[in-house]
Scaffold this active site. Structure first.
Site, PDB file in Angstrom:
ATOM      1  N   LYS A 225      -5.261   4.815   8.773  1.00  0.00           N
ATOM      2  CA  LYS A 225      -4.108   5.500   8.195  1.00  0.00           C
ATOM      3  C   LYS A 225      -4.266   7.019   8.271  1.00  0.00           C
ATOM      4  O   LYS A 225      -3.286   7.739   8.509  1.00  0.00           O
ATOM      5  CB  LYS A 225      -3.896   5.045   6.755  1.00  0.00           C
ATOM      6  CG  LYS A 225      -3.414   3.604   6.668  1.00  0.00           C
ATOM      7  CD  LYS A 225      -3.202   3.152   5.240  1.00  0.00           C
ATOM      8  CE  LYS A 225      -2.655   1.723   5.216  1.00  0.00           C
ATOM      9  NZ  LYS A 225      -2.398   1.230   3.850  1.00  0.00           N
TER      10      LYS A 225
ATOM     11  N   SER B 280       0.790  -1.232   0.000  1.00  0.00           N
ATOM     12  CA  SER B 280       0.000   0.000   0.000  1.00  0.00           C
ATOM     13  C   SER B 280       0.823   1.284   0.000  1.00  0.00           C
ATOM     14  O   SER B 280       0.259   2.371  -0.133  1.00  0.00           O
ATOM     15  CB  SER B 280      -0.946   0.019   1.205  1.00  0.00           C
ATOM     16  OG  SER B 280      -0.227   0.070   2.416  1.00  0.00           O
TER      17      SER B 280
END
EC number: 3.4.21.53
Length: 373
Positions: free
Chosen positions: A311, A266
């Site tokens: 995140k 990611s």
């Protein structure tokens, strides 16, 4: 006139006392009921600490790819001129509790349900059934290596720098035959004297060898060729070295990303931006603290990822003011943006590059697309 106690005075007569009522013994049914209740409470309390098949996603650290992590420089480039940078390009992470080897309890799951920065998911959605801790680590390592390679390729393409594709070792199974012999990122030159151009062809060479026999491999590591003897073993009737092979690249520069303990694909978008920034004059960020996430394919497409809510929280806690989010994650972004964080929607590397350049020039993301636009 005063008086003193009279020692010869007769004592008062004691009042008659009634006989004490007989103590009633609890019936057998009452005793059984109380024992059952105590046992049930014990089972319920004990059950709160038994493993359950869920995982908890929590905010992980946001790591500046342009800076250092645990005392080591995250991004190192050699073989080309580099330029000073300012600001931050942060890769963001998710801490996952509940995988193989580190289960969670009902008490932890209940606590996570009441914490807006955490998410609870069935374990099989994150870790397939039967996958060991070592296999999980191998998958994450291979995904990270492949992500880094694709990110470098995209950045060099944008810079007009030529390179060619090859086959690389994307991951090495901890405790497997090749552990300590091969390294993630090794470029495969040949196996037993035979060179191939695709991952599938090298896998066929490996499967054709007798299990237990060492394979002679020539690999290119840090620009130099080296010959190694790789043990093999038989797994489900197939000869294996305990490695993952994947498409790789031969670059005109040597790029190393060092982030121990972090895996997965990611961070590709932020890797590509950081490589581009290091190899171009001036500061891409203009000194701004920019975080983000998203996979990066070889053709420059930004892909959706998991755990974006966590995140964003982790990025804001590390001081980021701007966040690059994959367009494919917009449904999860809307309504969950932390206060003080401006989120920009991106679909390609070009989108991400334009966003960072705009923020670096203007100090604002007001003109950039958002998940609500």
């Amino acid at each position: 006139m005063t008086s003193s106690p009279d020692a010869t005075s007769p004592a008062p007569e004691a009042a008659p006392t009634a006989p004490a009522p007989a103590r009633r013994r609890p019936s057998g049914r009452a005793v059984a009921t109380w024992v059952s209740l105590v046992a049930m409470c014990g089972l319920l309390l004990g059950g709160m600490f038994l493993p359950v098949p869920y995982v908890i996603e929590q905010p992980g650290p946001a790591i500046d790819v342009l800076g250092e992590h645990d005392g080591e420089r995250v991004l190192s480039i050699s073989g080309a001129e580099q330029y000073p940078t300012t600001g931050s390009l942060m890769m963001t992470t998710v801490s996952v509790a509940g995988g193989p080897g580190y289960p969670v309890t009902p008490a932890q799951v209940i606590g996570a349900w009441f914490d807006s920065s955490e998410s609870v998911l069935p374990r099989e959605l994150v870790f397939p059934d039967g996958q060991s801790e070592e296999e999980t680590s191998l998958r994450n390592s291979a995904d990270m290596t492949t992500s880094q390679q694709d990110a470098v390729a995209v950045a060099l393409t944008a810079l007009g720098m030529a390179y060619h594709q090859d086959v690389m070792v994307a991951g090495v199974l901890q405790g497997g035959p090749a552990d300590g012999v091969l390294e993630p990122g090794d470029i495969v030159v040949s196996i037993d004297g035979q060179s191939r151009t695709t991952t599938a062809d090298y896998q066929k060479l490996t499967r054709a060898a007798p299990a237990g026999q060492d394979l002679t491999m020539v690999v290119r590591r840090a620009g130099a060729e080296t010959t190694v003897q790789v043990p093999t073993e038989q797994v489900d009737g197939t000869t294996r070295m305990g490695i993952v092979l994947a498409p790789g690249y031969e670059f005109p520069v040597d790029v190393t990303v060092t982030v121990d303990g972090v895996g997965g694909p990611s961070a590709g978008t932020m890797f590509a931006l950081a490589v581009y920034d290091e190899l171009t004059p001036g500061s891409l960020t203009g000194g701004a603290a920019i975080a983000g996430t998203g996979t990066m394919s070889a053709d420059g497409q930004v892909g959706a990822i998991g755990g974006i809510r966590q995140k964003m929280v982790g990025a804001r806690e590390e001081g980021a003011r701007f966040f690059l989010a994959p367009a494919g994650n917009c449904d999860e972004v809307t309504g969950h943006v932390p206060s003080g964080l401006a989120v920009v929607k991106v679909s390609t590397f070009d989108d991400a590059l334009a966003a960072v350049e705009t923020i670096g020039t203007t100090g604002s993301a007001d003109s950039l697309p958002t998940c609500g636009s």
